[in-house]
Motif scaffolding. Structure first.
Motif, short mmCIF file in Angstrom:
data_model
loop_
_atom_site.label_atom_id
_atom_site.label_comp_id
_atom_site.label_asym_id
_atom_site.label_seq_id
_atom_site.Cartn_x
_atom_site.Cartn_y
_atom_site.Cartn_z
N TYR A 1 6.97 18.33 -0.38
CA TYR A 1 5.60 17.84 -0.25
C TYR A 1 5.18 17.90 1.21
O TYR A 1 5.86 17.37 2.09
N LEU A 2 4.06 18.56 1.48
CA LEU A 2 3.50 18.61 2.82
C LEU A 2 2.53 17.43 2.95
O LEU A 2 1.55 17.34 2.22
N VAL A 3 2.84 16.51 3.88
CA VAL A 3 2.07 15.28 4.02
C VAL A 3 1.50 15.18 5.42
O VAL A 3 2.24 15.14 6.41
N TYR A 4 0.18 15.15 5.54
CA TYR A 4 -0.48 15.03 6.84
C TYR A 4 -0.43 13.57 7.32
O TYR A 4 -0.67 12.65 6.53
N CYS A 5 -0.13 13.37 8.60
CA CYS A 5 0.02 12.01 9.15
C CYS A 5 -0.75 11.89 10.45
O CYS A 5 -1.00 12.87 11.15
N ALA A 6 -1.08 10.65 10.81
CA ALA A 6 -1.76 10.39 12.08
C ALA A 6 -0.85 10.77 13.25
O ALA A 6 -1.28 11.38 14.22
N ASN A 7 0.41 10.39 13.16
CA ASN A 7 1.39 10.74 14.19
C ASN A 7 2.73 11.04 13.52
O ASN A 7 3.55 10.14 13.35
N PRO A 8 2.96 12.29 13.15
CA PRO A 8 4.20 12.64 12.44
C PRO A 8 5.47 12.28 13.20
O PRO A 8 6.52 12.05 12.60
N PHE A 9 5.37 12.20 14.54
CA PHE A 9 6.57 11.98 15.34
C PHE A 9 7.16 10.58 15.20
O PHE A 9 8.27 10.32 15.66
N ILE A 10 6.43 9.65 14.56
CA ILE A 10 7.03 8.33 14.32
C ILE A 10 8.18 8.45 13.34
O ILE A 10 9.01 7.56 13.25
N TYR A 11 8.23 9.57 12.61
CA TYR A 11 9.29 9.76 11.62
C TYR A 11 10.49 10.54 12.18
O TYR A 11 11.41 10.87 11.44
N GLN A 12 10.45 10.82 13.49
CA GLN A 12 11.56 11.58 14.08
C GLN A 12 12.91 10.93 13.85
O GLN A 12 13.89 11.58 13.52
N LYS A 13 12.94 9.61 13.99
CA LYS A 13 14.20 8.88 13.84
C LYS A 13 14.69 8.90 12.39
O LYS A 13 15.86 8.61 12.12
N ASP A 14 13.79 9.25 11.45
CA ASP A 14 14.15 9.24 10.03
C ASP A 14 14.40 10.64 9.47
O ASP A 14 14.60 10.79 8.27
N GLU A 15 14.37 11.66 10.34
CA GLU A 15 14.56 13.02 9.85
C GLU A 15 15.91 13.15 9.14
O GLU A 15 16.94 12.74 9.67
N GLY A 16 15.88 13.69 7.94
CA GLY A 16 17.10 13.83 7.15
C GLY A 16 17.40 12.62 6.29
O GLY A 16 18.31 12.65 5.46
N LYS A 17 16.63 11.54 6.48
CA LYS A 17 16.84 10.31 5.70
C LYS A 17 15.77 10.18 4.62
O LYS A 17 14.72 10.81 4.68
N GLU A 18 16.06 9.34 3.64
CA GLU A 18 15.08 9.09 2.59
C GLU A 18 14.16 7.96 3.01
O GLU A 18 14.60 6.89 3.42
N VAL A 19 12.87 8.20 2.93
CA VAL A 19 11.87 7.19 3.32
C VAL A 19 10.77 7.13 2.26
O VAL A 19 10.63 8.03 1.43
N THR A 20 9.98 6.07 2.31
CA THR A 20 8.82 5.93 1.44
C THR A 20 7.56 6.07 2.29
O THR A 20 7.40 5.38 3.30
#
Length: 199
Positions: free
Chosen positions: A26-45
């Motif tokens: 799923y391609l999901v547009y975000c205000a600041n995608p980089f807040i998810y850097q620490k979660d790369e490779g992890k499962e998130v909601t």
């Protein structure tokens, strides 16, 4: 409407993240995608909003339902589209936006890309008194850890994110020297830059 997407973050770009949900990306547009850097490779909601136009169907993602609600309220304002609403959310300070609307502070609102005097006035007319639920803290997913070192690539990623949000080279070049003095992660650079631009 898709309420949320839960899956692994497999790719982060300046405007979006890609989430692997049971083998579907799923391609999901975000205000600041980089807040998810620490979660790369992890499962998130990620809480989502599906925006449908004649020529496109896009999924927009948010770290909290309240953030999504603020996005939807901004979309109700004439002159503000999804990209403009994301740029406002990317400031990371919804309390300042709400305060500016409540105090009819057009001067603050026009600092956002794509928001002129007419749109700022429309924001005040349409949203004043309707955003009391937005709290200053806890609305945005924050990076909880400090990066011990930061490479130039983190700064360059942040500058690319600012360009994607609609900021011009003139605005970016004004804050770049101050950013270079600090060692931050990409998402922290973005938030710092936005704070400098809005002050």
């Amino acid at each position: 409407m898709i309420e949320f997407v839960r899956g692994k973050i497999v790719y982060i770009e300046t405007e979006f993240i890609t989430m692997d949900v049971q083998g579907i990306g799923y391609l999901v547009y975000c205000a600041n995608p980089f807040i998810y850097q620490k979660d790369e490779g992890k499962e998130v909601t990620v809480y989502t909003y599906q925006h449908v136009r004649e020529d496109a169907i896009r999924l927009y993602g948010f770290s909290a339902r309240q953030e999504r609600e603020l996005f939807q309220q901004l979309l109700q304002v004439s002159g503000i589209g999804p990209k403009g609403a994301l740029a406002i959310l990317a400031s990371g300070r919804p309390d300042q936006v709400v305060e500016a609307i409540e105090q009819e502070n057009e001067k603050f609102l026009v600092k956002f890309p794509g928001v002129g005097k007419k749109t700022a006035r429309q924001m005040i007319l349409d949203l004043k008194g309707k955003l009391g639920y937005v709290e200053a803290e806890g609305l945005f997913a924050e990076a909880s850890h400090k990066e011990s070192t930061a490479s130039m690539s983190s700064l360059e990623e942040a500058l690319e994110a600012l360009r994607a949000l609609g900021y011009g080279e003139k605005e970016i070049s004004k804050v770049t020297p101050k950013l270079k003095q600090e060692e931050l992660s990409a998402d922290q650079y973005v938030k710092k830059a936005l704070q400098l631009m809005l002050n």
